[in-house]
Write an enzyme that holds these catalytic residues in place. Structure first.
Site, PDB file in Angstrom:
ATOM      1  N   GLN A 521       0.044  -0.252  -3.494  1.00  0.00           N
ATOM      2  CA  GLN A 521      -1.565   0.102  -3.574  1.00  0.00           C
ATOM      3  C   GLN A 521      -1.546   0.828  -1.983  1.00  0.00           C
ATOM      4  O   GLN A 521      -1.458   0.246  -0.986  1.00  0.00           O
ATOM      5  CB  GLN A 521      -2.373  -0.920  -3.465  1.00  0.00           C
ATOM      6  CG  GLN A 521      -3.747  -0.268  -3.478  1.00  0.00           C
ATOM      7  CD  GLN A 521      -4.465   0.075  -4.651  1.00  0.00           C
ATOM      8  OE1 GLN A 521      -3.990  -0.137  -5.887  1.00  0.00           O
ATOM      9  NE2 GLN A 521      -5.326   1.223  -4.540  1.00  0.00           N
ATOM     10  N   GLY A 525      -4.645   5.648  -3.565  1.00  0.00           N
ATOM     11  CA  GLY A 525      -4.322   5.702  -5.102  1.00  0.00           C
ATOM     12  C   GLY A 525      -3.057   4.221  -5.171  1.00  0.00           C
ATOM     13  O   GLY A 525      -2.773   3.516  -4.170  1.00  0.00           O
ATOM     14  N   VAL A 527       0.968   3.088  -6.674  1.00  0.00           N
ATOM     15  CA  VAL A 527       2.335   3.591  -6.942  1.00  0.00           C
ATOM     16  C   VAL A 527       2.904   2.483  -7.885  1.00  0.00           C
ATOM     17  O   VAL A 527       2.736   1.569  -8.049  1.00  0.00           O
ATOM     18  CB  VAL A 527       3.154   3.451  -5.359  1.00  0.00           C
ATOM     19  CG1 VAL A 527       4.524   3.875  -5.622  1.00  0.00           C
ATOM     20  CG2 VAL A 527       2.453   4.073  -4.358  1.00  0.00           C
ATOM     21  N   ASP A 638       0.218   8.934  10.478  1.00  0.00           N
ATOM     22  CA  ASP A 638      -0.217   7.773   9.480  1.00  0.00           C
ATOM     23  C   ASP A 638       1.173   7.038   9.356  1.00  0.00           C
ATOM     24  O   ASP A 638       1.198   6.482   8.310  1.00  0.00           O
ATOM     25  CB  ASP A 638      -0.839   8.200   8.233  1.00  0.00           C
ATOM     26  CG  ASP A 638      -1.403   6.980   7.596  1.00  0.00           C
ATOM     27  OD1 ASP A 638      -1.951   6.059   8.259  1.00  0.00           O
ATOM     28  OD2 ASP A 638      -1.770   6.851   6.450  1.00  0.00           O
TER      29      ASP A 638
END
Length: 832
Positions: A521, A525, A527, A638
């Site tokens: 998650q 969204g 995976v 990120d």
């Protein structure tokens, strides 16, 4: 009185015991004193007390029995000599120990395996072992794991990667001093493994990598009668060894006190040790004699030369026969337009930082190198049976040499202009130019007519397509046209060869995105694991339909990752855009994301220290590629444990480039009103002021390193009775000199304290509060890969206290911010 009694026992035993034990073993009830020896079963080797020359110091070691000039091959107490011969060897507490008359332990085998009835045995190989009396083939401890200056047949020189254990040779201090000298011979298992002769940890000589037949830098290394060579490199171990099939032949590889590698063989008829091979033997054997991109040729004068397309970096020094400055390119590379220069009979460049694929063909290797603009050269990894495998160099080419015989083919990247033939006569060039001009004029008219016809056909076809097909066409065009020029200032568009998947195919592959196939998650969204009809496993990242954040990030990730080629970056297989469905299709990673193993008590034990160290190094190499080796400078923004994926062999791959930003070649820092990232990983200057740079990723990497070491999340970790988060706790342990205590207990006991502390220091350097204090990722790779690299002392980390300033902001009720506190991406919804 006690010391006198023990001395009396030693004296008594030395006079009244036999000079050697009848067997090759020593039981737990027996002991060995000076004047006694243990003989291997075929009486090839002897274990006992000796004193070298007139040194007056006593040692315990192993030597050949029938060679008159005592040739010692192993020494137990090499750095703890005895002042006299009054000592004893025995089994105590399931260890082999050497005790002085005062019963002080001078040396111990320090093995930790339990044994009910241990015995010491000297084997015919020269290996002294400690084993259970009833188990002849299982060793609790063996001298072959702790070489001194000599490599004997069937000994391993190299690494046990599972245990993080290294076997290497180190010279004697002098001919009469067995103590550890200045010179060592070690295998470096990184990249394409090879061996180095070191002088006080400075590289003096390099063997070159093993190419299937021999070390690349030892062309004379050919199988001879009764002697064969072997090199093993897999996920469990990397080592070199040799084997002798004749019992009458003795051969050994040594590091001499003067720093020379020598292979010597015993000739019984002449009763001498014959010098069979040695290194370094000439000027070109010395490490980096001709500098970066320079080629050394001992048959030329001067020995250093620059290959085609290069020139001396320091012509004045070069003319004075000093080639250490190396060579530089005459023409800048143009990536996909470049060519390759074929160099034959070469010692391959230093290869510890290379990419290796042992199954790839040479042609595929060339194509991979051409597509990767950082690739500087390529070669076969194995030269047997016509050649196979692929090695790619992405850094400077160092320590190359050309041989008259031997060596292997190397293909070096050059600008196309430097490869040109240069042999065409002027008339031929003019003729070709004129002919080409006429042909182009004729073709131009044809293509203009043809293009108009195709455009009309395309327009009609589009009008007839369904919404799914039109949305896919739109997305592909959007990806192609919205190219890097948005950031880099270039005007031409990029054509990305990225397959488009239809929605139905992905529904079938994932069993309609079933919960059983959901493997993760993310911030935008879920995976899912999928399997295409042809059998390929894939991972499908399905962006949330309700996320207004997803479209830009989707386009951004496709634009960026489709251009990237690196073994530590996840590979994008394709994408899908169907109305409000947006999906990215990746290669499937068998071991999922790092966080699913690192922070899971049931799986964390799978991450032994060697795997954790390799993951840290792999992430670092991936960031070096993004920051400086790829065609464009990319800031990830990120980086976190959930965005590191692990393949079947636990190799790390950086994923999720939805938040990444692309910089031009001269850009180093930018400012944004839209702060993106994850709490616990964001650097102070980025989180507070929106300033991001390569040092922002460095900070995130540092947090990751501390998490990998500790097995704890930076967010949500607070040390009992303090307000310190993981960064603060690590900093506190470091200052107190207790850094190893940070290590996750699930790692077990098989780890290198030196590596753990080195990684901890690197992590703390990366999370320093001031961006300018943090190292670059290329410096990080150097610090991680080199035991001799100088490392500064870290300063106070950013966000050292448990509560960051954001905890107040996130609940302040501001309308333009949306924050989350767990492993979810943080964004501000302002325009970029």
């Amino acid at each position: 009185m006690k010391g006198f009694t023990i001395f009396f026992v030693f004296t008594f035993l030395s006079f009244f015991s036999c000079s050697a034990f009848a067997a090759d073993t020593l039981s737990a009830s027996q002991s060995l004193v000076n004047g006694q020896t243990i003989l291997s079963s075929s009486q090839i080797f002897v274990f006992g007390f000796f004193t070298p020359g007139n040194s007056g110091k006593w040692y315990v070691g192993i030597w050949y029995k029938d060679i008159p000039d005592r040739t010692v091959v192993w020494v137990a107490n090499r750095d703890s000599p005895l002042a006299n011969s009054s000592a004893i060897v025995k089994i105590s507490n399931q260890n082999i120990v050497l005790l002085d008359p005062g019963e002080n332990v001078i040396w111990s085998s320090n093995q930790t395996n339990n044994a009910s009835n241990p015995v010491i045995q000297l084997l015919d190989t020269g290996n002294l072992v400690l084993r259970e009396e009833s188990e002849s083939d299982h060793y609790l401890w063996q001298s072959f794991d702790y070489p001194t200056d000599t490599l004997l047949p069937d000994m391993k020189l190299g690494w046990d990667l599972n245990a993080g254990f290294q076997r290497y040779l180190s010279s004697w201090g002098s001919i009469n001093d067995p103590g550890t000298g200045d010179f060592a011979f070690k295998i470096d298992y990184h990249g394409f493994p090879e061996a180095f002769l070191l002088n006080k940890n400075m590289k003096k000589y390099r063997s070159g990598p093993w190419n299937g037949e021999r070390f690349s830098g030892v062309p004379e290394m050919q199988p001879v009668d009764h002697i064969s060579f072997d090199f093993i490199a897999n996920q469990d171990e990397v080592y070199y060894s040799f084997h002798i099939s004749s019992r009458s032949l003795y051969s050994r590889l040594i590091v001499s006190p003067s720093g020379v590698l020598e292979r010597r063989t015993w000739i019984p008829d002449n009763r001498v040790w014959n010098l069979f091979w040695f290194a370094p033997k000439d000027q070109c054997d010395y490490y980096r004699e001709c500098g970066p991109y320079g080629i050394c040729d001992s048959n030329a004068s001067p020995v250093c030369k620059c290959m085609r397309g290069f020139e001396p970096s320091n012509p004045q020094a070069w003319n004075m026969r000093d080639g250490s400055g190396g060579c530089v390119r005459k023409t800048d590379l143009q990536c996909m337009e470049d060519k390759f220069l074929h160099l034959a009979k070469m010692k391959l460049p230093e290869s510890t930082g290379t990419f290796v694929d042992r199954s790839m063909s040479l042609k595929d290797c060339e194509l991979l190198c051409l597509r990767n603009c950082s690739c500087k050269a390529y070669a076969n990894s194995n030269i047997t049976n016509g050649g196979s495998g692929c090695v790619i160099w992405v850094g400077e080419l160092l320590d190359m040499r050309q041989y008259a015989e031997g060596g292997q083919d190397l293909f070096v990247r050059l600008a196309a202009a430097d490869i040109g033939n240069g042999g065409h006569v002027r008339a031929v060039i003019i003729g070709i130019a004129v002919g080409t001009g006429i042909l182009l004029l004729a073709l131009s008219g044809f293509f203009i007519w043809r293009r108009k016809k195709l455009l009309n056909a395309c327009k009609q076809s589009t009008e007839q397509k369904g919404p799914l097909e039109r949305s896919q066409d739109f997305m592909l065009n959007d990806v192609v046209v919205s190219s890097k020029r948005d950031y880099s200032g270039e005007n031409r568009t990029d054509e990305l060869e990225l397959p488009l998947f239809d929605f139905v195919t992905l529904v079938m592959a994932t069993d309609n995105f079933s919960a059983e196939n959901k493997i993760g998650q993310g911030g935008f969204g879920s995976v899912y694991k999928g399997k295409l009809v042809e059998g390929q496993n894939i991972a499908v990242k399905r962006l949330s339909k309700n996320s207004g954040q997803g479209a830009d990030e989707f386009k951004n990730e496709v634009r960026l990752i489709a251009r990237l080629q690196h073994r530590n970056l996840v590979r994008l297989v394709g994408c899908c855009s169907d109305m409000d469905e947006k999906m990215l299709i990746y290669e499937y990673m068998e071991n999922r994301s790092l966080d699913s193993a690192l922070f899971n008590k049931g799986r964390s034990s799978s991450l032994n220290w060697q795997r954790r160290f390799n993951i840290i190094c792999g992430i670092a190499r991936g960031l070096v590629y993004l920051h400086q080796d790829s065609r464009f400078r990319i800031i990830h923004r990120d980086l976190k444990a959930s965005n590191i994926l692990l393949d079947e062999e636990w190799n790390p791959k950086i994923s999720d480039f939805g938040m990444a930003r692309l910089f031009g070649g001269d850009e180093t820092e930018a400012n944004t009103r839209r702060v993106v990232g994850t709490y616990g990983y964001m650097s102070p200057e980025y989180a507070m002021d929106g300033i991001f740079s390569m040092k922002s990723d460095v900070f995130s990497f540092g947090v990751l390193v501390l998490e990998i070491i500790s097995g704890k999340k930076n967010r949500g970790f607070y040390h009992p009775n303090t307000e310190l988060n993981l960064l603060g706790h690590a900093w506190k342990l470091w200052k107190e000199g207790n850094g190893v205590e940070l290590l996750d207990t699930s790692v077990g006991m098989s780890y290198s304290s030196f590596e753990v502390l080195r990684c901890l220091q690197v992590g703390l350097l990366c999370v320093q509060e001031r961006a300018e204090d943090r190292p670059t990722m290329s410096s990080v790779v150097l610090m991680l890969s080199s035991e001799t690299a100088t490392m500064p002392q870290p300063r106070t980390p950013g966000f050292c206290l448990g509560r960051s300033p954001f905890e107040t902001d996130s609940s302040s009720g501001k309308q333009d911010e949306s924050f989350s506190v767990n492993q979810v991406t943080v964004t501000r919804l302002d325009a970029r």
